[in-house]
Design a protein around this motif. Structure first.
Motif, PDB file in Angstrom:
ATOM      1  N   THR A 245      10.543  20.626   7.798  1.00 42.79           N
ATOM      2  CA  THR A 245      10.020  20.445   6.429  1.00 42.79           C
ATOM      3  C   THR A 245       9.468  18.856   6.469  1.00 42.79           C
ATOM      4  O   THR A 245      10.219  17.918   7.004  1.00 42.79           O
ATOM      5  N   GLU A 246       8.373  18.524   6.125  1.00 45.83           N
ATOM      6  CA  GLU A 246       7.661  17.386   6.237  1.00 45.83           C
ATOM      7  C   GLU A 246       8.035  16.537   5.132  1.00 45.83           C
ATOM      8  O   GLU A 246       8.075  17.055   3.981  1.00 45.83           O
TER       9      GLU A 246
ATOM     10  N   PRO B 144      19.990  20.678   9.876  1.00 47.23           N
ATOM     11  CA  PRO B 144      18.853  19.889   9.605  1.00 47.23           C
ATOM     12  C   PRO B 144      19.091  18.411   9.916  1.00 47.23           C
ATOM     13  O   PRO B 144      20.095  17.894   9.445  1.00 47.23           O
ATOM     14  N   THR B 145      18.218  17.842  10.765  1.00 45.58           N
ATOM     15  CA  THR B 145      18.200  16.435  11.110  1.00 45.58           C
ATOM     16  C   THR B 145      16.934  15.737  10.724  1.00 45.58           C
ATOM     17  O   THR B 145      15.801  16.117  11.032  1.00 45.58           O
TER      18      THR B 145
ATOM     19  N   ASP C 299       9.470  24.888   3.077  1.00 48.63           N
ATOM     20  CA  ASP C 299       9.508  23.764   2.057  1.00 48.63           C
ATOM     21  C   ASP C 299      10.831  23.346   1.988  1.00 48.63           C
ATOM     22  O   ASP C 299      10.965  22.077   1.550  1.00 48.63           O
ATOM     23  N   ASP C 300      11.829  23.953   2.391  1.00 47.25           N
ATOM     24  CA  ASP C 300      13.187  23.453   2.273  1.00 47.25           C
ATOM     25  C   ASP C 300      13.771  23.639   3.575  1.00 47.25           C
ATOM     26  O   ASP C 300      14.655  24.745   3.609  1.00 47.25           O
ATOM     27  N   SER C 301      13.872  23.150   4.584  1.00 44.25           N
ATOM     28  CA  SER C 301      14.367  23.309   5.933  1.00 44.25           C
ATOM     29  C   SER C 301      16.056  23.661   5.671  1.00 44.25           C
ATOM     30  O   SER C 301      16.608  24.616   6.312  1.00 44.25           O
TER      31      SER C 301
ATOM     32  N   ASN D 189       9.582  11.785  10.809  1.00 41.56           N
ATOM     33  CA  ASN D 189       9.921  11.993   9.313  1.00 41.56           C
ATOM     34  C   ASN D 189       9.598  13.444   8.776  1.00 41.56           C
ATOM     35  O   ASN D 189       9.104  13.560   7.854  1.00 41.56           O
ATOM     36  N   SER D 190      10.435  14.281   9.537  1.00 46.15           N
ATOM     37  CA  SER D 190      10.602  15.477   9.096  1.00 46.15           C
ATOM     38  C   SER D 190      11.917  15.808   9.247  1.00 46.15           C
ATOM     39  O   SER D 190      12.752  15.091   9.922  1.00 46.15           O
TER      40      SER D 190
END
Length: 134
Positions: A126-127, A102-103, A82-84, A108-109
């Motif tokens: 995370t999508e 996170p990048t 849910d929240d990378s 779009n993820s």
């Protein structure tokens, strides 16, 4: 002959650390476990499984997007969370090494790359919305 389950089997030199990391920190649910004089094994639920097959060019592209250079071997585990960003922090505090923070990807993820205790390369994603394909 229908496949009913995809099971990734990880041989962890430090079994207790691996169990603590995946079950206790990442929160995977224990389905079953067995112990004997021959060894120990635990099966953890990890949600829905898919098998992603990429050619070498696509694997290079994914690594460049997520990390900036080619780093993955033949296998890499990717987990949708849910929240990378939050999970990356949590796993780093539990002993994972952050290879790339996170990048946002072209598809779009929000993807982060880590190396887990035991040496498994892990993408947390995370999508963020409509997928533009990858």
């Amino acid at each position: 002959m229908g496949v009913k389950e995809l099971r990734l089997v990880v041989t962890a030199p430090d079994y207790d650390d691996a169990v603590a990391f995946y079950r206790d920190v990442l929160g995977l649910t224990e389905r079953e476990s067995y112990s004997s004089e021959d060894g120990r094994v635990m099966i953890l639920e990890a949600g829905r499984a898919t098998l992603e097959i990429a050619d070498p060019n696509q694997a290079d592209f994914i690594d460049r997007v997520e990390v900036g250079r080619r780093v993955a071997g033949k296998f890499r585990v990717a987990l949708e969370v849910d929240d990378s960003a939050a999970v990356t922090t949590q796993l780093a505090e539990a002993g994972a090494t952050v290879i790339a923070p996170p990048t946002r990807t072209p598809w779009n993820s929000l993807n982060a790359r880590l190396e887990t205790p035991g040496g498994i390369q892990l993408t947390l994603f995370t999508e963020l919305g409509e997928d533009s394909g990858h």
